[in-house]
Design an enzyme around this catalytic site. Sequence first.
Site, short mmCIF file in Angstrom:
data_model
loop_
_atom_site.label_atom_id
_atom_site.label_comp_id
_atom_site.label_asym_id
_atom_site.label_seq_id
_atom_site.Cartn_x
_atom_site.Cartn_y
_atom_site.Cartn_z
N TYR B 78 0.85 -1.18 0.00
CA TYR B 78 0.00 0.00 0.00
C TYR B 78 0.90 1.25 0.00
CZ TYR B 78 -3.19 3.62 1.63
OH TYR B 78 -3.90 4.77 1.75
N HIS B 122 -4.79 5.05 -2.53
CA HIS B 122 -5.98 5.89 -2.63
C HIS B 122 -5.62 7.16 -3.36
CE1 HIS B 122 -7.09 3.45 0.99
NE2 HIS B 122 -8.26 3.42 0.32
#
Lengths: 1027, 166
Positions: B78, B122
């Site tokens: 991530y 994101h």
Amino acid sequence: MISGASTSASASSGGGRSDDHSNGNPQAGQNRPLPKKESDLFKNVVKFYESKQYKKGLKNADAILKRFPNHGETLCMKGLIVNAMASALWGGEGAGNGGSGGGKEPVVDKKKEAVELVKRGLMMDMRSHVCWHVYGLLHRSSHNYAEAIKAYKQALRIDHDNLQILRDMGLLQIQMRDVAGFRETRLRILTLRPNSKVHWLTYAIALHIGGDPSSAASVLDSYMDTVSDDNINCDHNLNSIADFQRIFESSELALYKNMILSDMTTSNDNDKDGLKGIEKALNHLDAIHDIVVDKTGWLSARLSYQLHLGLFDSAEKTAIELFRRGSTEDHRIHGAYMCALLKCDGNTCREVLERSAGTCTLATLRPLSDEERAILINAYFGASTISASTSKTEDNEDSHITCNNNGISDSWGKSVTMLGGLASLFPMSVSIKRIRLTLLPPSSREFKLAIDTYCQQQIIKGVPSLGSDLSSLYLMEIRLKKPQCPSTSGSNNQEYIASEELTMTRYAVAKDPVDVKRNEVYRLLVHLVDSYIESLSCNNTFPDDVTAGELPHAPSTLLWAWYLRASLHEQAGEYSQGISLINKCIDHTPTAVDFYELKGRLLESGGDIQQAADVVDAGRDLDHQDRYINNQATKTLLRAGRIEEASRRISLFTRHEAPVEQNLYDMQCTWYELELADCLKMKGELGRSLRKYMAVIKHYEDFHEDQFDFHNYCIRKVTLRSYCKLLKFEDELWGLPHYCRAAEGVISIHLHLIDNISMSQTDEELDYSEMTPAQRKKAKNMARKKKNAMTSGGGGGDSSGGKDGVSSKNNSESNGNKKKSKPHIIDEDPEGKDLLALDHLQEAMKFAAILVRHAPKRISSWALQYDVSIRRCKMLLAMQALFKMKYIDSDDHRLFSRIVDFSKKMSSRINLGHDAPEQVISSEFPKLVNFLSLPDFVRMVVDRVKADSSSNLSKVIAVLRAMISTKVGSTAEASTLLLESQLNLRGLTLDTCREALALMKSIGSDKQNKDKMIELIISKFPFAKDL
Amino acid sequence: MRDLYVDFGMINADNVEQLRKINQSCFPLTYADSFYGDMAKNKDEKLCKFAYCNGFAVGAICARVEPMPDRPGRNRIYIMTLGVLAAYRDRGIGSKLVTSVLDHFESEKDGKMSNVDEIMLHVQTSNTDAMKFYGEKFGFERGELVENYYKRIDPPHCYILRKKLR
């Protein structure tokens, strides 16, 4: 020292004294050889002492004393051991002279016991050289060298030829610079043991430093005659370190001899006879060529001799030889090379060789004529830009290598210019490129081109120091007195008229914003960098880009151009503009520590020290491993008066076992202690401040003490040239800037206390009258807080400096019990109460005397000497200080205000007129005031200041103060003069501006003028607060 | 434009403030102190690093390996932050940072990272530049929309960008 006790001890026990044989006499034990058993015990005592097994030594000594309680030598040895144990306990020497207090008491008691023991032993056996020797050693351990020498001399009267005592005494004599005594002692040692090399060398050195180089040379000659030749000339088989060591030693010895020869020069060097020594030395260099391994040293010496003898052609070749050996970055050699090219006179050569700092060469020493410039440019860069073909360079390389070792091939001098100068021979040399900037006349097109190229390259590279590098190009001409003018003191009352023959033109670097802004190079740079910024932000190229093809530039190029411009703003005192540029830099690359540092500096100079500290500290936070920025942050915090924060910052880089202050003291971190002392002084914590200044003084005493180790070591290692340098360095120790700063701090505090007697008696009441209202408010707050803290928690409000053990030097290794946990060091006097209790005048006098003796070229030394002398009512000494100041700088404001002061004090004294000093004063003083009455003198200076549009602000303040006090001018005139200057004055700092404002207030200027003044100050110091 | 030469260097407690400066300058949102605290403690210089240009830190990537919520026992990389100072953009620094993380995965594909299946991040719905950057250069695909992911910035929604690694 240790083996000394051993030899003397064995001598005494074996030698036997026949004065007293009766065992029954209670006094008997002292003078008579001990019985076998005790005699052995005594030998053990000495042995244990030497190997630092003190406890065992003590046990053995006690065993002897049980049977012969009055045996003098044993008592002495016991005392010596007790003393050594006390020192070890305290962790260093020096405990004896540090005053007394809580943590030290056991040590002090022990030391006292040791002295008692030794003294008793000595009384029991006055005719034992052992006792006297020990007595001397005891004095030596408490640094009482004069007494120690006396004791040694006494010991030597009993035992003339005791080598160890002679050696110990010699050490002390050279340490004390009793050169004559040292020479005598070393001669005796040499006579006793002529087979030792060390003794020959030491005696030669004794003669040399005693000012008799020719005898020193002949001593060395006699020694060398005794050494067989194969010792010198065998560099064939270097098999072991010992061989290298031997070859190095003969090389050093030869070069030392050479140095002695060059010192055989009479003082008057212009006289041809005076240069005989140098001539000899030059010839001697040829003779020793094959044994010298320090070729650079050999060549440097040769270069210097050739210059002094005016052998310019050979000097030129020697310089090139040095460059070829790799000295191209040494500006000193470049200076000498230029001297050779221009055939400079002896004094100029000497000046160039002595000015070794930074990028100084002949070209930055004095203005050059067009012709001279042409010669130098030709030598460095060729008549035209013919690029040297590499093959040609290699050819020369070969021819060089084949040419014999001391004759430098003649083709060299010419080939340099043929090839297009040094620059083409050494294309990698940065210094040669830098020197180019100093050779071209600043108004020429070539200079613009050269500096353009130089700046572009450095900006692309990203060199933070570029601004300060370039600032050394801001040269301005000044007139100086010639060095050979009699450096006479004021006491012979010569009127110093700066006539043409007595002065010379020299360059000085413009530093004051007033001068910087006027400087041609500065203006050129500003123009250049502005054009860079415009072009870079427009299309990311330089106006005349030197890096054709390598485009576009990295984003950092514009960044560094901004940074350079901000540095230029800083140099010119344009702080607001500087800040707005550096803010751009920080927005662009907020991770660069350098930018925060410059921003901090701009804020500090611009008047906001608190914000400056915050900014530098924020920069510090970016990289916790950067010691430099950490130190800068500490320094700025101290200047902002934030002691505790500063202490936390610096402690990030100290060892964590000891308290911070202690650790910094042990590391002799002088800059920190000076800044802290200044800060404490500013806050009115005079005791603590004094303590920090004294810590620095102590460091310098330690530096002086440190040379002890080298007297033996250097001679054993035959590093004789370095040893001579060391001795010279130590002689000049008390004139070094940091020492002077500390001593000036000490004196100023004592003087302050003399003038404000109430302060030292009551609880440090501050002198509020000299402060501005803001400072006063701050100081009062501080005092109140302090008082509260004292009453509530016993000084608990002050945690940072509470544990500084200034007088407790921690030198554990030397005593071999590092592992033992040391008794916790409690500083017995963190507040410096002991120091405050000293006789202020006495202390101030002591340090002023050191300053004028060791730093006589500093005008502040004499200013303080005046301040001290006038308070002692020594008018003659005070006046002498004034003359000295006048000789250094007749225009200085400190001189002017003191002349006025002196004149007033004279007139207020009852002049009896017949004692000699009074007569001298009344006949000599008029010279200081141009034979005018005081008011007329002040008027004259006022008019002079008025006429000079950019004089020094401090001077203006001093003059105006005198003008008002002598009623020569009115308040209105003073205010007008200050305001009309527009503060376009030299020496402008926020502090002097505050002083000017305070002056206006004190003489009662009207509000309108004061407001105008504040406005002016704000225009110069945009971040100033609380005016 | 010519790419800039870049060096990588680790983020640690001594220089984490530089990461804060870069992030403050690059992102509209402020990261919590705990984020920097974690970064100061991080030991993984392969996943979290500065990009140095001419001696200054001008960009940084911070990534971590975390478990995939929907596939027990499997992990993903991530990317928490990737930022390059404005003045140094469009000169290949961001790409080099992402590439270096991908390279690290490749070298550990069958080793330490054998249970890593994808890399994701994101991205604010308005940040078309970033979507273009990850999509065109590295083949990331736009995933689901997460509504109200951000609290203090507008628009508060974000997409998930992900790239399958095996």
